[in-house]
Design a protein around this motif. Structure first.
Motif, mmCIF file in Angstrom:
data_model
loop_
_atom_site.group_PDB
_atom_site.id
_atom_site.type_symbol
_atom_site.label_atom_id
_atom_site.label_comp_id
_atom_site.label_asym_id
_atom_site.label_seq_id
_atom_site.Cartn_x
_atom_site.Cartn_y
_atom_site.Cartn_z
ATOM 1 N N MET B 1 0.841 -1.205 0.000
ATOM 2 C CA MET B 1 0.000 0.000 0.000
ATOM 3 C C MET B 1 0.877 1.255 0.000
ATOM 4 O O MET B 1 1.809 1.335 0.785
ATOM 5 N N PRO B 2 0.593 2.200 -0.897
ATOM 6 C CA PRO B 2 1.435 3.406 -0.918
ATOM 7 C C PRO B 2 1.086 4.378 0.218
ATOM 8 O O PRO B 2 -0.044 4.405 0.699
ATOM 9 N N TYR B 3 2.076 5.135 0.642
ATOM 10 C CA TYR B 3 1.903 6.166 1.678
ATOM 11 C C TYR B 3 2.209 7.514 1.036
ATOM 12 O O TYR B 3 3.113 7.615 0.216
ATOM 13 N N ARG B 4 1.450 8.540 1.416
ATOM 14 C CA ARG B 4 1.646 9.844 0.773
ATOM 15 C C ARG B 4 1.783 10.939 1.810
ATOM 16 O O ARG B 4 1.212 10.875 2.890
ATOM 17 N N TYR B 5 2.521 11.973 1.443
ATOM 18 C CA TYR B 5 2.541 13.184 2.262
ATOM 19 C C TYR B 5 2.759 14.382 1.353
ATOM 20 O O TYR B 5 3.566 14.336 0.430
ATOM 21 N N THR B 6 2.034 15.429 1.621
ATOM 22 C CA THR B 6 2.128 16.625 0.782
ATOM 23 C C THR B 6 2.782 17.759 1.565
ATOM 24 O O THR B 6 2.352 18.099 2.665
ATOM 25 N N VAL B 7 3.863 18.294 1.008
ATOM 26 C CA VAL B 7 4.518 19.474 1.598
ATOM 27 C C VAL B 7 4.320 20.619 0.619
ATOM 28 O O VAL B 7 4.764 20.523 -0.529
ATOM 29 N N ALA B 8 3.668 21.700 1.072
ATOM 30 C CA ALA B 8 3.251 22.777 0.175
ATOM 31 C C ALA B 8 2.451 22.127 -0.956
ATOM 32 O O ALA B 8 1.442 21.493 -0.693
ATOM 33 N N SER B 9 2.896 22.202 -2.197
ATOM 34 C CA SER B 9 2.112 21.579 -3.261
ATOM 35 C C SER B 9 2.762 20.285 -3.755
ATOM 36 O O SER B 9 2.276 19.651 -4.676
ATOM 37 N N ARG B 10 3.854 19.916 -3.114
ATOM 38 C CA ARG B 10 4.583 18.740 -3.596
ATOM 39 C C ARG B 10 4.111 17.478 -2.884
ATOM 40 O O ARG B 10 4.130 17.385 -1.662
ATOM 41 N N VAL B 11 3.671 16.494 -3.673
ATOM 42 C CA VAL B 11 3.182 15.235 -3.113
ATOM 43 C C VAL B 11 4.300 14.199 -3.140
ATOM 44 O O VAL B 11 4.866 13.912 -4.196
ATOM 45 N N TYR B 12 4.634 13.681 -1.976
ATOM 46 C CA TYR B 12 5.606 12.593 -1.900
ATOM 47 C C TYR B 12 4.851 11.280 -1.779
ATOM 48 O O TYR B 12 3.957 11.150 -0.947
ATOM 49 N N THR B 13 5.222 10.316 -2.605
ATOM 50 C CA THR B 13 4.587 9.002 -2.540
ATOM 51 C C THR B 13 5.652 7.955 -2.203
ATOM 52 O O THR B 13 6.733 7.960 -2.803
ATOM 53 N N PHE B 14 5.331 7.125 -1.239
ATOM 54 C CA PHE B 14 6.228 6.048 -0.837
ATOM 55 C C PHE B 14 5.497 4.745 -1.102
ATOM 56 O O PHE B 14 4.445 4.509 -0.522
ATOM 57 N N GLU B 15 6.057 3.913 -1.984
ATOM 58 C CA GLU B 15 5.231 2.842 -2.536
ATOM 59 C C GLU B 15 4.812 1.788 -1.525
ATOM 60 O O GLU B 15 3.764 1.175 -1.667
ATOM 61 N N ASP B 16 5.610 1.564 -0.494
ATOM 62 C CA ASP B 16 5.201 0.603 0.534
ATOM 63 C C ASP B 16 5.878 0.947 1.865
ATOM 64 O O ASP B 16 6.623 1.922 1.953
ATOM 65 N N LEU B 17 5.607 0.114 2.866
ATOM 66 C CA LEU B 17 6.065 0.422 4.218
ATOM 67 C C LEU B 17 7.591 0.440 4.314
ATOM 68 O O LEU B 17 8.186 1.298 4.970
ATOM 69 N N LYS B 18 8.247 -0.513 3.632
ATOM 70 C CA LYS B 18 9.704 -0.548 3.752
ATOM 71 C C LYS B 18 10.347 0.656 3.063
ATOM 72 O O LYS B 18 11.365 1.171 3.524
ATOM 73 N N THR B 19 9.719 1.127 1.980
ATOM 74 C CA THR B 19 10.226 2.329 1.316
ATOM 75 C C THR B 19 10.050 3.541 2.219
ATOM 76 O O THR B 19 10.948 4.368 2.372
#
Lengths: 258, 454
Positions: B1-19
């Protein structure tokens, strides 16, 4: 009021005689819980030598000149690690030639050879500056006498052992001998190692290598080191292998590596 | 499952838990070498912000290395105690961090919680913690272990006396042991790294230390740190107190060390059967260190600190007497400088203690790392404050066999002095009887006719 002067506070240890049994830093004495300054500075001096060795450079002019006595072409090469700091963090880059170096060898038209000799700085260029020439002065004539075909000599900067695989492969050599500066210890900052590999090519793994370490006058002296190297070259070319298997088959009295 | 976080307008996506875990890890060279580190400062903090919101329960559902492929994962999942976990099961990683630092998380609470924690939860929370957090929480975790003496009591600091010699010469080894004992060192273990793993050489050293220990009635234990298979072979006819083995956080890493969980279990049983302990029967001594999995090409895309915590699951299974993180030995391609070594040492000690392990540390570096004895002084002092169970005692901090620098007998005396710590109680009593230390832990002047010198 009475004047008071402090006395020297270092307490020696009454077991100095035990130092005869080990080079370990025993019976140092103490002041409070601390090591006496004299011993602290001795430690720091040894450490300074080791650090200087890690950041030392190959003396290219001197090495080239010393090597020019042998009737062999020379290649001056560099790994993909552009600086010492990068070299220390990217061991993978220290195992690969940079583009210019690869082209330099590829453009040449080398004929096949038996042995490629490669000088690499490793973790102590000073070790190569000090010990490579004396070893080659003994090794090359011995190989020539035995009619082995020797490939051009290579000197590589910011290099690790496995860079010899790529070089020897490009030079069409049956085996490689990499002379390299070993990781400096406090007691031996300028120690050289020799790694022998049969049929070297990129991707060769360490169990296929034979190593002779601690080459320096106070460790394994030049003559003995060269005897071991020559013996291993002979056996390696004869049996067409190197590494663990070669060690196991060597019943020679000179081969007593740990 | 991917994890996401947005800083200002930039979306960071982390593809799984280990990433997500690897991107959230404080910078170290080994993760950069593996291609797992965050690409920039912002990405690292974005990953930490995302990680703070991950529920702890997720770590029981999403395995970093698949259950089917790896026996360490199976061990972690199969041994997890959900009743112990229940009181914190509703927390996110971030809430867990805040709770750990609160007054509620006291020593007994943390001891009860340990079996409910997995290495991944502990690694995750450590990534969100500052150095002082790692120290403050570790200090609350008291983990005591027993064999011939008692290690890890609050207010005590023990040492492994490490008398190595380049050729295993028994007289050379003995000279360093005597030196160490006369400096009050050796209560955790007298432990030799042999230059040769041959059973005959190891046997000779085992008998030498055992004779010395018997002769002077020293309340400590011995160990020759050879491969576990060699120890197993020697156990029937040799005085083996502790069984040593290096371990890592994946099945393949352990394979590269030449061991399996079954082999460790067999050696554990064999050593228990000897019944050599007097105040307890904890017989295992494990060593670990960040970077071993990458070095063995067995990291499965998991960052080195998380893998290190997974190694503690292996250790925990066998109720060890000592677990030692050999923190700076592996070299600058894994931990580049003093800053990275210090951070890793504090993380390892924290993670091990929170999981319920008797953690010690080999506070050390090699000459090609950007570190020196001042960095070791820093980590030594920090780990002392954190309540580290034991450190190494090496003559002058210079190991002449393994060619690296660690901590000295003097360093241990310094740490005990500035922090008011004492040796293991049984060993302290012996030191007082021998006239080596007084009742306040002060080193006494010794004469050349001291019985250890005769």
């Amino acid at each position: 009021m009475k004047k008071h002067t402090h006395s020297t506070s270092v307490e020696p240890d009454p077991w100095h005689s035990l130092k005869a049994y080990t080079d370990a830093r025993i019976a140092l004495g103490h002041t409070g819980t601390a090591i006496p300054l004299k011993e602290v500075l001795q430690f720091k001096l040894a450490f300074a030598h080791a650090k200087d060795a890690v950041y030392s450079h190959l003396e290219m002019d001197k090495l080239q000149q010393e090597l020019s006595r042998f009737p062999l072409p020379q290649y001056l090469l560099h790994s993909r690690a552009m600086s010492r700091s990068v070299y220390l963090q990217r061991p993978d880059w220290g195992r690969q030639l940079d583009e210019a170096s690869t082209q330099q060898i590829q453009n040449s038209t080398e004929t096949e050879a038996d042995v490629a000799i490669i000088l690499a700085d490793g973790l102590s260029a000073t070790a190569i500056n000090q010990h490579a020439s004396p070893v080659l002065q003994r090794l090359i004539p011995a190989l020539q006498k035995a009619n082995y075909r020797i490939a051009p000599l290579s000197i590589v900067e910011q290099a690790r052992v496995a860079i010899g695989d790529e070089i020897a492969h490009l030079l069409k050599a049956k085996m490689s001998v990499v002379l390299i500066g070993e990781r400096p210890g406090l007691t031996s900052p300028y120690s050289m190692g020799a790694y022998l590999t049969y049929a070297p090519e990129p991707g060769t793994t360490d169990e296929r290598r034979n190593c002779i370490s601690n080459i320096r006058p106070e460790g394994l002296p030049y003559e003995m080191a060269v005897q071991k190297i020559v013996y291993l070259i002979q056996e390696s070319l004869r049996l067409q292998l190197s590494g663990v298997a070669l060690k196991d088959n060597a019943g020679h009295p000179l081969i007593n590596d740990r | 499952m991917p994890y996401r976080y947005t800083v200002a307008s930039r979306v960071y996506t982390f593809e799984d838990l280990k990433t997500l875990l690897s991107r959230a890890t404080p910078l170290r060279s080994g993760d950069a070498l593996a291609g797992l580190a965050a690409a920039g400062f912002e990405e690292r903090i974005a990953a930490q912000l995302a990680l703070a919101d991950v529920p702890l329960k997720v770590f029981l559902q999403e395995a970093l290395i698949p259950y089917e492929d790896d026996d360490v994962t199976r061990l972690i999942i199969d041994e997890h105690q959900s009743t112990a976990f229940a009181p914190i099961s509703h927390f996110t990683v971030g809430q867990f961090r805040d709770w750990l630092l609160s007054e509620q998380a006291d020593t007994p609470t943390l001891q009860t919680l340990a079996p409910g924690l997995t290495p991944e939860m502990v690694a995750a929370v450590s990534k969100l913690m500052r150095n002082q957090d790692l120290i403050a929480v570790a200090q609350k975790c008291e983990v005591v272990s027993r064999f011939r003496n008692t290690i890890g009591l609050t207010g005590h600091l023990s040492t492994r006396l490490q008398p190595n010699h380049p050729t295993d010469d028994p007289k050379g080894v003995a000279a360093s042991i005597i030196d160490g004992l006369l400096y009050g060192s050796g209560d955790a273990v007298i432990g030799i790294n042999p230059a040769s793993d041959s059973p005959a050489a190891v046997s000779k050293l085992l008998h030498m230390i055992d004779d010395l220990r018997e002769k002077y009635q020293i309340p400590t234990q011995s160990c020759v740190l050879c491969h576990l298979s060699t120890t197993l072979q020697l156990i029937p006819d040799n005085p083996v107190d502790l069984v040593f083995q290096s371990i890592g956080g994946s099945e393949k890493t352990n394979q590269s060390f030449g061991v399996s969980l079954n082999m460790i279990a067999e050696a554990h049983e064999a050593a228990l059967a000897l019944q050599r302990g007097t105040v307890g029967q904890q017989v295992m001594y494990f060593e670990t260190g960040q970077g071993s999995s990458l070095s063995a090409n067995a990291h499965h895309g998991v960052d080195q600190q998380t893998l290190e915590a997974r190694a503690y699951a292996v250790a925990r299974k066998f109720n060890p007497f000592l677990v030692n993180t050999v923190v700076g030995f592996i070299g600058p391609e894994y931990l580049y400088d003093g800053k990275q070594i210090i951070r890793a040492g504090l993380e390892d000690h924290f993670c091990g203690k929170l999981l319920g392990l008797p953690m010690g540390a080999d506070i050390c570096y090699t000459n090609h790392a950007e570190a020196d004895q001042d960095d070791m002084d820093n980590l030594l002092t920090l780990l002392g404050v954190a309540g580290c169970n034991f450190i190494m005692g090496i003559p002058g901090a210079d190991d002449i066999m393994l060619n690296y620098q660690s901590t000295s007998f003097h360093d241990a005396l310094y740490l005990r002095k500035v922090l008011g710590k004492r040796p293991a109680p049984e060993f302290e009593q012996w030191l007082i009887e021998q006239g080596i230390l007084d009742k306040n832990g002060q080193k006494l002047p010794l004469k050349s006719n001291h019985q250890l010198l005769l």
